[in-house]
Design a protein around this motif. Structure first.
Motif, PDB file in Angstrom:
ATOM      1  N   ALA A  24       0.831  -1.201   0.000  1.00 35.88           N
ATOM      2  CA  ALA A  24       0.000   0.000   0.000  1.00 35.88           C
ATOM      3  C   ALA A  24       0.873   1.261   0.000  1.00 35.88           C
ATOM      4  CB  ALA A  24      -0.927   0.000   1.217  1.00 35.88           C
ATOM      5  N   ALA A  25       1.958   1.247   0.789  1.00 34.86           N
ATOM      6  CA  ALA A  25       2.874   2.394   0.812  1.00 34.86           C
ATOM      7  C   ALA A  25       3.538   2.587  -0.547  1.00 34.86           C
ATOM      8  CB  ALA A  25       3.932   2.197   1.906  1.00 34.86           C
ATOM      9  N   ALA A  26       3.904   1.477  -1.187  1.00 31.79           N
ATOM     10  CA  ALA A  26       4.508   1.566  -2.515  1.00 31.79           C
ATOM     11  C   ALA A  26       3.504   2.108  -3.534  1.00 31.79           C
ATOM     12  CB  ALA A  26       5.024   0.197  -2.946  1.00 31.79           C
ATOM     13  N   GLU A  27       2.250   1.684  -3.404  1.00 29.33           N
ATOM     14  CA  GLU A  27       1.218   2.125  -4.339  1.00 29.33           C
ATOM     15  C   GLU A  27       1.019   3.639  -4.261  1.00 29.33           C
ATOM     16  OE1 GLU A  27      -1.684   1.890  -7.274  1.00 29.33           O
ATOM     17  OE2 GLU A  27      -0.278   0.339  -6.584  1.00 29.33           O
ATOM     18  N   ARG A  28       1.063   4.188  -3.054  1.00 33.69           N
ATOM     19  CA  ARG A  28       0.899   5.645  -2.917  1.00 33.69           C
ATOM     20  C   ARG A  28       2.236   6.385  -2.993  1.00 33.69           C
ATOM     21  NH1 ARG A  28      -0.088   3.651   2.390  1.00 33.69           N
ATOM     22  NH2 ARG A  28       1.450   4.410   3.932  1.00 33.69           N
ATOM     23  N   GLU A  29       3.321   5.628  -3.307  1.00 33.11           N
ATOM     24  CA  GLU A  29       4.668   6.166  -3.501  1.00 33.11           C
ATOM     25  C   GLU A  29       5.176   6.886  -2.255  1.00 33.11           C
ATOM     26  OE1 GLU A  29       4.966   8.399  -7.084  1.00 33.11           O
ATOM     27  OE2 GLU A  29       4.531   6.677  -8.365  1.00 33.11           O
ATOM     28  N   ASP A  30       4.865   6.325  -1.095  1.00 32.90           N
ATOM     29  CA  ASP A  30       5.420   6.815   0.172  1.00 32.90           C
ATOM     30  C   ASP A  30       6.738   6.064   0.390  1.00 32.90           C
ATOM     31  OD1 ASP A  30       6.089   7.539   2.728  1.00 32.90           O
ATOM     32  OD2 ASP A  30       4.112   7.136   3.599  1.00 32.90           O
ATOM     33  N   ASN A  67      11.567  -9.599  -1.544  1.00 33.65           N
ATOM     34  CA  ASN A  67      11.397  -8.544  -0.540  1.00 33.65           C
ATOM     35  C   ASN A  67      12.655  -7.698  -0.410  1.00 33.65           C
ATOM     36  OD1 ASN A  67       8.782  -9.387   0.055  1.00 33.65           O
ATOM     37  ND2 ASN A  67       9.448 -10.748   1.691  1.00 33.65           N
ATOM     38  N   ARG A  68      13.816  -8.341  -0.494  1.00 31.17           N
ATOM     39  CA  ARG A  68      15.078  -7.598  -0.423  1.00 31.17           C
ATOM     40  C   ARG A  68      15.203  -6.640  -1.605  1.00 31.17           C
ATOM     41  NH1 ARG A  68      19.688 -12.011   0.256  1.00 31.17           N
ATOM     42  NH2 ARG A  68      20.992 -10.142   0.054  1.00 31.17           N
ATOM     43  N   ALA A  69      14.757  -7.075  -2.775  1.00 29.48           N
ATOM     44  CA  ALA A  69      14.814  -6.203  -3.954  1.00 29.48           C
ATOM     45  C   ALA A  69      13.907  -4.985  -3.776  1.00 29.48           C
ATOM     46  CB  ALA A  69      14.424  -6.991  -5.197  1.00 29.48           C
ATOM     47  N   PHE A  70      12.679  -5.212  -3.278  1.00 27.25           N
ATOM     48  CA  PHE A  70      11.766  -4.096  -3.033  1.00 27.25           C
ATOM     49  C   PHE A  70      12.336  -3.162  -1.972  1.00 27.25           C
ATOM     50  CE2 PHE A  70       8.319  -7.033  -4.657  1.00 27.25           C
ATOM     51  CZ  PHE A  70       8.071  -6.291  -5.795  1.00 27.25           C
ATOM     52  N   HIS A  71      12.926  -3.735  -0.923  1.00 31.85           N
ATOM     53  CA  HIS A  71      13.496  -2.917   0.147  1.00 31.85           C
ATOM     54  C   HIS A  71      14.576  -1.991  -0.409  1.00 31.85           C
ATOM     55  CE1 HIS A  71      16.280  -2.645   3.841  1.00 31.85           C
ATOM     56  NE2 HIS A  71      15.345  -1.719   3.940  1.00 31.85           N
ATOM     57  N   ALA A  72      15.523  -2.553  -1.169  1.00 29.22           N
ATOM     58  CA  ALA A  72      16.601  -1.739  -1.724  1.00 29.22           C
ATOM     59  C   ALA A  72      16.056  -0.667  -2.667  1.00 29.22           C
ATOM     60  CB  ALA A  72      17.601  -2.643  -2.449  1.00 29.22           C
ATOM     61  N   TYR A  73      15.073  -1.039  -3.471  1.00 28.24           N
ATOM     62  CA  TYR A  73      14.491  -0.089  -4.428  1.00 28.24           C
ATOM     63  C   TYR A  73      13.909   1.126  -3.712  1.00 28.24           C
ATOM     64  CZ  TYR A  73      11.258   1.802  -7.925  1.00 28.24           C
ATOM     65  OH  TYR A  73      10.569   2.639  -8.765  1.00 28.24           O
ATOM     66  N   TRP A  74      13.143   0.872  -2.640  1.00 22.06           N
ATOM     67  CA  TRP A  74      12.480   1.984  -1.955  1.00 22.06           C
ATOM     68  C   TRP A  74      13.441   2.751  -1.061  1.00 22.06           C
ATOM     69  CZ3 TRP A  74       8.449   4.047  -3.862  1.00 22.06           C
ATOM     70  CH2 TRP A  74       7.542   3.289  -4.603  1.00 22.06           C
ATOM     71  N   VAL A  75      14.508   2.122  -0.603  1.00 24.92           N
ATOM     72  CA  VAL A  75      15.552   2.875   0.102  1.00 24.92           C
ATOM     73  C   VAL A  75      16.155   3.922  -0.836  1.00 24.92           C
ATOM     74  CG1 VAL A  75      17.878   2.700   1.082  1.00 24.92           C
ATOM     75  CG2 VAL A  75      16.111   1.106   1.809  1.00 24.92           C
TER      76      VAL A  75
END
Length: 575
Positions: free
Chosen positions: A316-322, A351-359
């Protein structure tokens, strides 16, 4: 098998060990079966095509030319061994050393090299064990924090409603969970320190191995040696078990396994450190353990939730680009899922890939770059170097490297990705074209605008042909090409190119789209640089009005336009 064939085989095995690739992976890359590779790596003289292919598949680009030259020289010596023994070493006193003495020295170097290779293999395995253990313990600490809170709540409720017997049992459960959490934190700190020590010692041994290999080059002769068959590095063994139950007995068992792994790695590191330096590795100074980044226990937003809850909230946070919240939630989800499945599970890697991307999106590209570095290593080992997810992680790692301030390194990384994506997907695949676009952008950032201009010109042709003239990616390539044209010293040509892009972006995206406004900015700037400050002033005046309407008067996208308007207004007044 002659001595030179053995040295070539040992040289190639070292390169394979350094790359971390398996024979199965290399078989696909070089076009030889695993049995053929095993035969040639055991001392049979390989064809030059195989030697060059193995070097290309295992050696980083920066070292590839040197290693290939060394391998070809070893191959030439193996195919045409010298008829005479190596020239005897002459000491300072001028007395010739006998061939027997040279052979004895050669054997000593072989023995030292053999032991150094064994030690390096042990240390690399210890570092791998510690890295896996860190992931498991991060999740364990995270979960134990949640367990302590739940048990504390149960204890407090019982204190007000039941007799002393049940309350005392609840207190014991809380105490036991707190002890387990403290143990997990202690073992986590130990695992991190052992990983650091093992990697430092292994790097030191790598330098010694290089020096010993050079010694063998100087001492090599036609004589066979019982040490020709040098050991290959053992494949890393799995880390601690990846199953963990929430019950206290199972937690104790998991902690016991973690302690055993830490103890075993500590023994290995201390033994090798003693052999190298004469003293064991000093114990690290006590320090506060690094816990999973998360909310404090007193936060009203419960920090430790189920994996399903964390995943739902992260998406949900990724969807709203938070980005900051997505980075935090994916970090917690990664730690929790790694504790249950281990760091190499598919869901954990995702999950690690998403984590690094959003960091990275949260504004910390340097940390994201480091996260992608370890992720690439694990994806390459578990999924293979040619897996789509491995290539995506490499792409993101290169992008973060550039954003972290090293465009030259990012350019070289993108060049390697282009090569592999072209081989696997073809030159016209959209992913290949994205890599080419990023490579050209990084080339521009290094200051080579003329080269970047030419690269973008080729990408425009391919994207127009594959995606169409109005595709957003094609328009982005045209914008980048016009920008590099201006930077390369032709602002008049760049002005005309940007004018055409403005027309097409207005038609495709609309007059107030951020990309259209960006093209208008570059057009106005190049107009001024081409010698027409009055026209540049007027263009920027209109752009100030439109950006203020779209972004607001104090937005970071609006303020630079005010400064450009002021500058060109002064230039026009002085013209």
């Amino acid at each position: 098998m002659n001595t030179h064939a053995g040295l070539l085989a040992e040289f190639l095995r070292l390169r394979i060990d350094e790359s971390g690739k398996t024979l199965a992976v290399l078989s696909q890359q070089v076009g030889y079966s695993t049995s053929q590779l095993s035969t040639h790596l055991s001392g049979r003289i390989p064809p030059q095509r195989l030697v060059v292919g193995l070097i290309a598949a295992t050696v980083p680009p920066a070292l590839r030319e040197r290693r290939e030259a060394e391998a070809v020289r070893l191959l030439r010596d193996a195919e045409h061994p010298p008829r005479t023994a190596a020239r005897p070493v002459v000491p300072a006193e001028g007395v010739a050393v006998s061939v027997a003495q040279v052979q004895a020295e050669q054997l000593q170097v072989y023995e030292r090299l053999t032991r150094a290779l064994e030690q390096e293999g042990e240390l690399r395995q210890a570092a791998e064990n510690s890295a896996r253990l860190v992931w498991v313990l991060l999740g364990m600490v995270n979960t134990l924090e949640d367990r302590v809170r739940k048990l504390t709540g149960e204890r407090d409720r019982l204190a007000a409603s039941v007799d002393g017997g049940e309350l005392e049992a609840a207190r014991r459960r809380v105490g036991r969970a707190e002890e387990q959490k403290a143990t997990a934190e202690s073992e986590l700190a130990r695992a991190r320190e052992k990983q650091r020590q093992a990697e430092e010692l292994a790097d030191r041994l790598r330098q010694e191995i290089e020096a010993l290999t050079d010694d063998l080059d100087r001492l090599r002769g036609d004589q066979s040696s019982p040490h020709d068959q040098l050991p290959t590095r053992a494949a890393p063994s799995p880390g601690p078990g990846d199953q963990r139950d929430a019950e206290a007995d199972d937690i104790d068992a998991a902690l016991a396994r973690a302690t055993a792994v830490n103890d075993q790695d500590a023994d290995t590191i201390d033994r090798i450190s003693t052999e190298l330096t004469g003293t064991p590795t000093p114990a690290p100074a006590p320090e506060a353990p690094l816990l999973v980044p998360d909310n404090p226990p007193t936060s009203p937003d419960t920090a430790n939730k189920s994996a399903a809850q964390l995943k739902e909230e992260a998406e949900a946070a990724a969807e709203r680009e938070d980005a900051p919240e997505a980075a935090r939630l994916y970090g917690a989800l990664t730690a929790l899922s790694a504790a249950y499945f281990g760091p190499d599970h598919k869901d954990v890697l995702d999950n690690r890939a998403f984590h690094a991307y959003w960091v990275d999106k949260a504004g910390d590209p340097a940390t994201a770059r480091d996260l992608f570095t370890t992720l690439i290593t694990d994806c390459t080992r578990t999924r293979g170097p040619d897996h789509p997810d491995t290539l995506v992680s490499r792409h993101n790692h290169a992008a973060c490297t550039g954003m972290a301030g090293d465009p030259a390194r990012a350019r070289d990384l993108h060049a390697g990705i282009i090569k592999d994506r072209t081989r696997l997907l073809g030159p016209d695949h959209p992913d290949t074209l994205i890599s080419r676009h990023e490579h050209a952008n990084c080339t521009e950032q290094t200051g080579d605008s003329a080269r970047a201009r030419d690269l973008h010109a080729g990408i425009i042709e391919a994207r127009t042909r594959i995606l169409g003239a109005d595709h957003p990616h094609t328009l982005s390539s045209r914008h980048a090409h016009a920008y590099s044209t201006g930077k390369a010293g032709d602002p008049g040509r760049a002005r005309d190119l940007h004018a055409g892009i403005i027309k097409d972006r207005t038609r495709v995206l609309g007059p107030h789209h951020p990309h259209t406004l960006a093209s208008r900015h570059e057009h106005a700037y190049c107009t001024g640089k081409a010698g027409d400050p009055t026209r540049a002033r007027d263009l920027y005046a209109a752009l100030v009005t439109d950006r203020t309407r779209v972004f607001g008067p104090r937005h970071e996208a609006t303020l630079p336009i005010h400064r450009q308007f002021d500058y060109w207004a002064r230039e026009a007044a002085g013209a």
